[in-house]
Design a protein around this motif. Sequence first.
Motif, PDB file in Angstrom:
ATOM      1  N   VAL A   1       5.499   8.121   1.211  1.00 53.15           N
ATOM      2  CA  VAL A   1       5.728   9.505   0.794  1.00 53.15           C
ATOM      3  C   VAL A   1       5.607  10.383   2.039  1.00 53.15           C
TER       4      VAL A   1
ATOM      5  N   ASP B   1      10.336   6.632  -0.049  1.00 48.09           N
ATOM      6  CA  ASP B   1      10.359   6.540  -1.505  1.00 48.09           C
ATOM      7  C   ASP B   1      10.342   7.924  -2.139  1.00 48.09           C
TER       8      ASP B   1
ATOM      9  N   ILE C   1      -3.627   7.303  -2.475  1.00 41.17           N
ATOM     10  CA  ILE C   1      -3.134   7.098  -1.109  1.00 41.17           C
ATOM     11  C   ILE C   1      -4.052   6.106  -0.402  1.00 41.17           C
ATOM     12  N   ASP C   2      -3.465   5.068   0.136  1.00 47.44           N
ATOM     13  CA  ASP C   2      -4.241   4.082   0.898  1.00 47.44           C
ATOM     14  C   ASP C   2      -4.324   4.450   2.368  1.00 47.44           C
TER      15      ASP C   2
ATOM     16  N   GLU D   1       0.827  -1.200   0.000  1.00 43.13           N
ATOM     17  CA  GLU D   1       0.000   0.000   0.000  1.00 43.13           C
ATOM     18  C   GLU D   1       0.872   1.266   0.000  1.00 43.13           C
ATOM     19  N   THR D   2       0.246   2.382  -0.378  1.00 39.27           N
ATOM     20  CA  THR D   2       0.915   3.680  -0.357  1.00 39.27           C
ATOM     21  C   THR D   2       0.517   4.433   0.897  1.00 39.27           C
TER      22      THR D   2
ATOM     23  N   TYR E   1       3.528  12.361  -6.694  1.00 39.43           N
ATOM     24  CA  TYR E   1       4.247  11.347  -5.920  1.00 39.43           C
ATOM     25  C   TYR E   1       3.401  10.132  -5.541  1.00 39.43           C
ATOM     26  N   CYS E   2       2.082  10.276  -5.676  1.00 39.91           N
ATOM     27  CA  CYS E   2       1.182   9.151  -5.371  1.00 39.91           C
ATOM     28  C   CYS E   2       0.290   8.904  -6.586  1.00 39.91           C
TER      29      CYS E   2
ATOM     30  N   ASN F   1      -0.902   6.373  -7.911  1.00 41.26           N
ATOM     31  CA  ASN F   1      -1.939   5.359  -7.698  1.00 41.26           C
ATOM     32  C   ASN F   1      -2.809   5.664  -6.487  1.00 41.26           C
TER      33      ASN F   1
ATOM     34  N   TYR G   1       1.051   8.001   3.088  1.00 43.73           N
ATOM     35  CA  TYR G   1       1.504   9.392   3.112  1.00 43.73           C
ATOM     36  C   TYR G   1       1.507   9.872   4.561  1.00 43.73           C
TER      37      TYR G   1
ATOM     38  N   ARG H   1       4.941   1.505   0.256  1.00 47.20           N
ATOM     39  CA  ARG H   1       5.510   2.656  -0.419  1.00 47.20           C
ATOM     40  C   ARG H   1       5.194   3.885   0.422  1.00 47.20           C
TER      41      ARG H   1
END
Length: 331
Positions: free
Chosen positions: A170, A188, A211-212, A143-144, A206-207, A209, A146, A168
């Motif tokens: 940010v 990342d 933000i999860d 997952e992403t 930067y995201c 896809n 932030y 991932r």
Amino acid sequence: MKSRQVVIASEFKGAPQPSNFRIDEVDLPAVKDGEVLVQNLFLSVDPYMRAYTQFLKVGNTMIGQGVAKVVESKCDAYKTGEIVLARCGWRTHAVVSDLTLLAKCPASYYPDISPSLYIGALGMPGLTAYYGLLDICKAKKGETVYVNSAAGAVGSVVGQIAKIKGMRVVGSAGTDEKVAWLKELGFDEAFNYKTAGPIGDVLKKYCPNGIDVFFENVGGEAFAPTLSLMNYYGRIGVCGAIAGYNDSQPLQAPLFHGQLISKSIKIEGFLVTTLMTRPEELKKALGEMIGWYKEGKLKTRENILNGFDKMPEAFMTMLKGGGHGKFLVKV
């Protein structure tokens, strides 16, 4: 025995000023049966303390936690010479009758680790990161994530745990130096929110896809554009609101109910004190974090000011974002 303590000298109006604090010297009573005399070795300064000043009156001692040494004990729970965690406020020494203000410190079992870390990356800030990311936000591999205020004591640990767990990450911070440090920690992507441009545009870059998981430490106007980039079933853990701690009137957030509903987004505020009431979960979390630290996977930076008189300066500098990592004072 005498103790020095930092007390509230005047009401806070906006950002804390030196005139808001005063250092007093007081005589401590003799230690009675069931009591413990402690000497603080390191004292923490944290953003939440500014929010809690609204509950303090002029003359009250500033709240806070420290790593302390037991100087004298007349209770079976603690031995003289033992290192403990103490919630006695900004004091050099304290006679503690309420033993719920004390806790065992792992320093006794890990002599190769500085005790100061147990009020930092291996203490309340680090455990806040662990609990918020893994239990509240239920972040998963792939997952992403932030995190804002990412170079702070909590945010920097959030990012590192996320990387350890295969996510991932940010992060945003307020200076180029902090951004460079986040890259060193393995983020990342990282950006300076003051110079990078509109937060929504930067996060789109930067995201790509979405933000999860959003680990929210700041509050303020940047919340709404971040929300618009959340994925379906995204989770937001609200840990802090440092952007508004000095405001006399709280910022009114725009209405964003439609996005919450249409994307089934979950927002949850939390306090790490919940984790502290779950001994087995706390033991697991701390064990993992100590292991990561000893393996070199979890890094920390301490901003240590020397001398008890530096408590107000450390507090004010931390709130202004004057450094990165954990701020504390060596008493």
